[in-house]
Scaffold this active site. Structure first.
Site, PDB file in Angstrom:
ATOM      1  N   TYR A 136       9.095  32.078  36.115  1.00 44.67           N
ATOM      2  CA  TYR A 136       7.987  32.936  35.714  1.00 44.67           C
ATOM      3  C   TYR A 136       6.937  32.163  34.916  1.00 44.67           C
ATOM      4  O   TYR A 136       5.782  32.570  34.867  1.00 44.67           O
ATOM      5  CB  TYR A 136       8.501  34.140  34.923  1.00 44.67           C
ATOM      6  CG  TYR A 136       9.372  35.024  35.773  1.00 44.67           C
ATOM      7  CD1 TYR A 136       8.819  35.799  36.786  1.00 44.67           C
ATOM      8  CD2 TYR A 136      10.757  35.049  35.613  1.00 44.67           C
ATOM      9  CE1 TYR A 136       9.612  36.590  37.601  1.00 44.67           C
ATOM     10  CE2 TYR A 136      11.561  35.837  36.422  1.00 44.67           C
ATOM     11  CZ  TYR A 136      10.978  36.598  37.409  1.00 44.67           C
ATOM     12  OH  TYR A 136      11.771  37.366  38.228  1.00 44.67           O
TER      13      TYR A 136
ATOM     14  N   ARG B 155      17.320  45.303  38.367  1.00 44.13           N
ATOM     15  CA  ARG B 155      17.563  45.005  39.774  1.00 44.13           C
ATOM     16  C   ARG B 155      17.745  46.331  40.514  1.00 44.13           C
ATOM     17  O   ARG B 155      18.119  47.343  39.919  1.00 44.13           O
ATOM     18  CB  ARG B 155      18.823  44.159  39.953  1.00 44.13           C
ATOM     19  CG  ARG B 155      18.780  42.797  39.280  1.00 44.13           C
ATOM     20  CD  ARG B 155      20.085  42.056  39.528  1.00 44.13           C
ATOM     21  NE  ARG B 155      20.085  40.713  38.974  1.00 44.13           N
ATOM     22  CZ  ARG B 155      20.563  40.402  37.766  1.00 44.13           C
ATOM     23  NH1 ARG B 155      21.103  41.358  37.012  1.00 44.13           N
ATOM     24  NH2 ARG B 155      20.521  39.164  37.330  1.00 44.13           N
TER      25      ARG B 155
END
Length: 300
Positions: A280, A149
């Site tokens: 995903y 991140r």
């Protein structure tokens, strides 16, 4: 009515009792302050101790009129419910006005990803002769190679680097730490950056331990990294709407397409729930559908 004492106590509760990360606390407080601003404008006589469910519903309706997305509306509701439960816990009120608030159905939005070719174009487009070139290349390499991140890049510190064991330690959401393997190439350029670029800077007080610094010796901000990525994309002629998070999405998607199992990807990304990681799989399915529609002889 004064909301500030309640918000101040709520902030301390999120930090000290809930143990939330700094970014999470900021998000909660930003949302509850928007609620405060709305009530100060339309219901100035109302405070958190006598706020009603119908008034909260009107606030949420105002966010719809202002064009906030369903996902943002859902976040507002989550914040309001958390704040109301805090008020009950602190004996400021006995009823729960957030009980009847309904979270909107959120359509699954597939994250934008880059192809490996596009990632290589972006990274290769960095001018290493510029003062921040080596730092910027390393940041993009870590974002993609480790799926970090942006907040994890910003807060990465020198003592988080474990070169002897070939891994780095990052502090993720809700102050949860995880270990991520680092490939030899990333480790090599990371060591080179620290020795030849980073250690020549003069870090400011309280910034001495951060890996990534600006030219003033301060840790980087989200805005700087976002600007770097956008400028590189524009320079490379990539028209996709991308951000610094696109590298993390690409990392997960490429692992899944290459046969990595979902549970391992969940651990690498630091997702608390496997449900978050499953998005995903939808991205991969969409990719496979495009392949069939483009290449199958009976696609019509």
């Amino acid at each position: 009515m004064n909301w500030e004492p309640f918000i101040e106590d709520y902030t301390n509760y999120l930090k000290l009792e809930k143990g939330l990360a700094e970014n999470s606390v900021e998000n909660y407080i930003r949302d509850i302050k928007k609620v405060k601003n709305y009530f100060e404008q339309y219901y100035p006589e109302i405070s958190p101790i006598n706020i009603r469910a119908d008034q909260l519903s009107r606030f949420l309706y105002s966010t719809v009129k202002e064009g906030y997305s369903e996902r943002t509306q859902a976040r507002f509701i989550s914040t309001i419910k958390s704040f109301c439960k805090f008020l009950i816990m602190e004996n400021h009120r006995t009823d729960y006005p957030g009980k009847l608030l309904e979270t909107p159905r959120i359509s699954k939005k597939l994250p934008n990803t880059l192809t490996l070719k596009e990632i290589n174009i972006l990274i290769d487009g960095i001018n290493l002769d510029e003062s921040e070139g080596e730092r910027n290349r390393l940041m993009l390499e870590l974002l993609y190679s480790c799926g970090l991140r942006v907040s994890e890049i910003i807060h990465l510190k020198l003592y988080d680097l474990h070169f002897d064991e070939n891994y780095i330690s990052v502090l993720g959401k809700d102050n949860k730490r995880r270990l991520i393997p680092i490939n030899q190439y990333c480790q090599t350029i990371l060591e080179h950056y620290i020795k030849n670029t980073r250690n020549k800077l003069m870090p400011k007080r309280k910034h001495e331990d951060y890996v990534f610094l600006n030219r003033r010796g301060e840790k980087l901000s989200r805005v700087i990294i976002f600007t770097i990525v956008r400028n590189l994309a524009e320079k490379a002629g990539i028209s996709k709407l991308i951000s610094q998070h696109t590298f993390r999405h690409s990392f997960a998607t490429h692992l899944l397409e290459s046969g990595a199992d979902l549970h391992s990807i969940q651990q690498l990304l630091g997702h608390q729930s496997i449900t978050t990681t499953k998005i995903y799989t939808h991205a991969t399915i969409e990719h496979l559908r495009e392949v069939i529609l483009k290449h199958h002889p009976r696609k019509r």
